[in-house]
Design a protein around this motif. Structure first.
Motif, PDB file in Angstrom:
ATOM      1  N   ARG A 385      56.191  16.752 -34.411  1.00  0.00           N
ATOM      2  CA  ARG A 385      54.868  17.368 -34.370  1.00  0.00           C
ATOM      3  C   ARG A 385      54.335  17.500 -32.955  1.00  0.00           C
ATOM      4  NH1 ARG A 385      52.394  17.631 -39.312  1.00  0.00           N
ATOM      5  NH2 ARG A 385      51.455  19.441 -38.291  1.00  0.00           N
ATOM      6  N   ASP A 386      53.518  18.515 -32.770  1.00  0.00           N
ATOM      7  CA  ASP A 386      52.639  18.603 -31.611  1.00  0.00           C
ATOM      8  C   ASP A 386      51.301  19.113 -32.121  1.00  0.00           C
ATOM      9  OD1 ASP A 386      52.928  21.324 -32.006  1.00  0.00           O
ATOM     10  OD2 ASP A 386      54.269  21.603 -30.305  1.00  0.00           O
ATOM     11  N   CYS A 387      50.288  19.017 -31.299  1.00  0.00           N
ATOM     12  CA  CYS A 387      48.937  19.372 -31.718  1.00  0.00           C
ATOM     13  C   CYS A 387      48.344  20.331 -30.698  1.00  0.00           C
ATOM     14  CB  CYS A 387      48.058  18.118 -31.847  1.00  0.00           C
ATOM     15  SG  CYS A 387      46.435  18.417 -32.563  1.00  0.00           S
ATOM     16  N   PRO A 388      48.325  21.623 -30.991  1.00  0.00           N
ATOM     17  CA  PRO A 388      47.807  22.597 -30.040  1.00  0.00           C
ATOM     18  C   PRO A 388      46.309  22.416 -29.812  1.00  0.00           C
ATOM     19  CG  PRO A 388      48.244  23.650 -32.146  1.00  0.00           C
ATOM     20  CD  PRO A 388      48.803  22.265 -32.236  1.00  0.00           C
ATOM     21  N   ASP A 389      45.879  22.725 -28.592  1.00  0.00           N
ATOM     22  CA  ASP A 389      44.451  22.630 -28.254  1.00  0.00           C
ATOM     23  C   ASP A 389      43.644  23.668 -29.030  1.00  0.00           C
ATOM     24  OD1 ASP A 389      44.733  20.521 -26.424  1.00  0.00           O
ATOM     25  OD2 ASP A 389      45.329  21.912 -24.824  1.00  0.00           O
ATOM     26  N   PRO A 390      42.374  23.327 -29.376  1.00  0.00           N
ATOM     27  CA  PRO A 390      41.711  22.053 -29.100  1.00  0.00           C
ATOM     28  C   PRO A 390      42.199  20.970 -30.055  1.00  0.00           C
ATOM     29  CG  PRO A 390      40.250  23.486 -30.343  1.00  0.00           C
ATOM     30  CD  PRO A 390      41.471  24.296 -30.021  1.00  0.00           C
ATOM     31  N   CYS A 391      42.454  19.803 -29.515  1.00  0.00           N
ATOM     32  CA  CYS A 391      43.018  18.716 -30.319  1.00  0.00           C
ATOM     33  C   CYS A 391      42.511  17.388 -29.767  1.00  0.00           C
ATOM     34  CB  CYS A 391      44.536  18.765 -30.274  1.00  0.00           C
ATOM     35  SG  CYS A 391      45.330  17.447 -31.215  1.00  0.00           S
ATOM     36  N   ALA A 392      42.142  16.470 -30.664  1.00  0.00           N
ATOM     37  CA  ALA A 392      41.684  15.142 -30.245  1.00  0.00           C
ATOM     38  C   ALA A 392      42.810  14.383 -29.561  1.00  0.00           C
ATOM     39  CB  ALA A 392      41.183  14.347 -31.447  1.00  0.00           C
ATOM     40  N   PRO A 393      42.516  13.615 -28.504  1.00  0.00           N
ATOM     41  CA  PRO A 393      43.566  12.878 -27.796  1.00  0.00           C
ATOM     42  C   PRO A 393      44.196  11.786 -28.646  1.00  0.00           C
ATOM     43  CG  PRO A 393      41.394  12.307 -26.943  1.00  0.00           C
ATOM     44  CD  PRO A 393      41.194  13.464 -27.865  1.00  0.00           C
ATOM     45  N   TRP A 394      43.513  11.335 -29.703  1.00  0.00           N
ATOM     46  CA  TRP A 394      44.086  10.367 -30.643  1.00  0.00           C
ATOM     47  C   TRP A 394      43.380  10.484 -31.963  1.00  0.00           C
ATOM     48  CZ3 TRP A 394      40.118   9.086 -27.486  1.00  0.00           C
ATOM     49  CH2 TRP A 394      39.049   8.388 -28.039  1.00  0.00           C
TER      50      TRP A 394
END
Length: 394
Positions: A385-394
């Motif tokens: 997985r990856d989390c494209p912006d905007p995305c919470a840092p955790w």
């Protein structure tokens, strides 16, 4: 400079922007994240581990393929941790952690030694590599029961927070370094599968696993003052009547025949660190969240409502006690619950779980993989997985 060290990462995570971003996703949740299932994300590599081989040789083939990535991860850990110890931390680890490794029970002691030899690194560094997952993982685990009584289990494993922030790519360095290390391991004896797990190459315990036609388990970290650091120190100074959580789950996977026995074993074994153990079976109602202290436990069974969760056809566990509110700066629980309720029990299954695990901030910048498990059908799949912006840092 493209990255920050641990201290700068801590400032980033506790900054008003970061807190506000997490609060935005969790408290102002509207709908599940739109996703396509099955996803097009990369699927984890697979590796067959032969339990009939001597322990020192079992991981050789995998580590030969992943040696470069293991060494890279250890170097990133050095770069981000040694700054706080004036360059002395890993000298201490190289000197004393081999003695710690020798206190571990077999087959783990010889497996660690074999991995270190193939990776051409020290046993101390490989032991530290295994310790990190014991005490420093953020996770979300979900069990659902469909209208037909079928049980499904899924989890996100989040790891790498505070370990170097890449300001150009908006990613955590350790999280990125872990992606090529994710592998599904098929533990076999006599050519037959005993159980399957999802590992980072070089880690020999179990954080996520499935025993075909029996049960599946995921481990989420539980943060307490009497936590893993104290347990590890006790172990170092000779108190060794407690289990390492990852090793306990591996023993359960290998030796325990069914869901109820797995719950009993996971509840009663004394542990080095407090954790949440999420266990699903193959029959209706077979779902459990075990909130573990190092010696005590609480059982939350599928079908039993809890503090925030009225629906009784699913269980959601992150890293906080289910009878308490999660902290405002890390509320992954609420979006997951709301997403599952939005979809309803008619859509319960892998697709529904995957959608909940893909809804921000359940999916965040430290999410390394999502695993979906169905022990009744002997099915398990893991997506990087990856989390494209905007995305919470955790």
């Amino acid at each position: 400079m493209t990255s920050f060290t641990l201290l700068t990462g801590l400032f980033l995570c506790l900054s008003p922007f970061s807190l506000g971003l997490n609060e935005h996703y969790s408290q102002r949740f509207k709908h599940c994240e739109p996703t396509t299932y099955p996803p097009s994300h990369l699927v984890a590599e697979k590796y067959v581990l032969n339990l009939d081989l001597p322990p020192a040789e079992r991981w050789t083939g995998l580590i030969e393929r992943k040696k470069e990535h293991v060494v890279n991860l250890i170097q990133i850990l050095k770069d981000n941790l040694d700054v706080f110890f004036n360059g002395r931390l890993f000298k201490f680890i190289d000197k004393y952690f081999p003695y710690l490794a020798k206190t571990l029970p077999e087959p783990y002691r010889d497996e660690l030694a074999g991995i270190a030899k193939v990776a051409n690194t020290s046993v101390g560094e490989i032991t530290l590599y295994n310790l990190f997952y014991e005490i420093f993982t953020f996770c979300t685990s979900i069990i659902v029961e469909g209208e037909n009584g079928h049980i499904y289990h899924g989890r996100n494993l989040d790891f790498g927070i505070l370990m170097g922030w890449d300001i150009q790519n908006h990613t955590w360095l350790v999280t990125e370094a872990l992606h090529p290390l994710v592998v599904e391991v098929d533990f076999q004896r006599g050519g037959n599968t005993v159980f399957k797990s999802v590992n980072f190459a070089g880690y020999i315990g179990v954080l996520t696993g499935m025993k075909p036609d029996a049960f599946s388990i995921s481990l989420d970290e539980r943060f307490q003052l009497n936590g893993g650091y104290i347990g590890i120190l006790e172990w170092i100074f000779g108190k060794r009547d407690q289990k390492w959580a990852g090793f306990l789950l591996r023993e359960i996977m290998e030796k325990v025949p069914n869901f109820e026995t797995a719950v009993e074993k996971a509840s009663n074994a004394p542990l080095l660190a407090p954790v949440y153990l999420i266990i699903s079976g193959t029959k209706p109602g077979e779902g459990m969240v075990i909130t573990r202290d190092r010696k005590k436990y609480d059982l939350w069974r599928l079908g039993q409502p809890s503090f925030q969760q009225i629906s009784t056809w699913f269980l959601v566990e992150t890293n906080y006690d289910h009878w308490k509110s999660p902290p405002f700066f890390d509320n992954r629980r609420t979006p997951a619950i709301l997403c599952l309720n939005e979809q309803g029990q008619k859509r319960a299954g892998w697709e529904g779980i995957y959608r909940a695990l893909s809804t921000k901030p359940v999916l965040n910048k430290v999410t390394t993989y999502t695993t979906l498990m169905d022990a009744r059908n002997n099915s398990m799949v893991t997506y990087l997985r990856d989390c494209p912006d905007p995305c919470a840092p955790w």
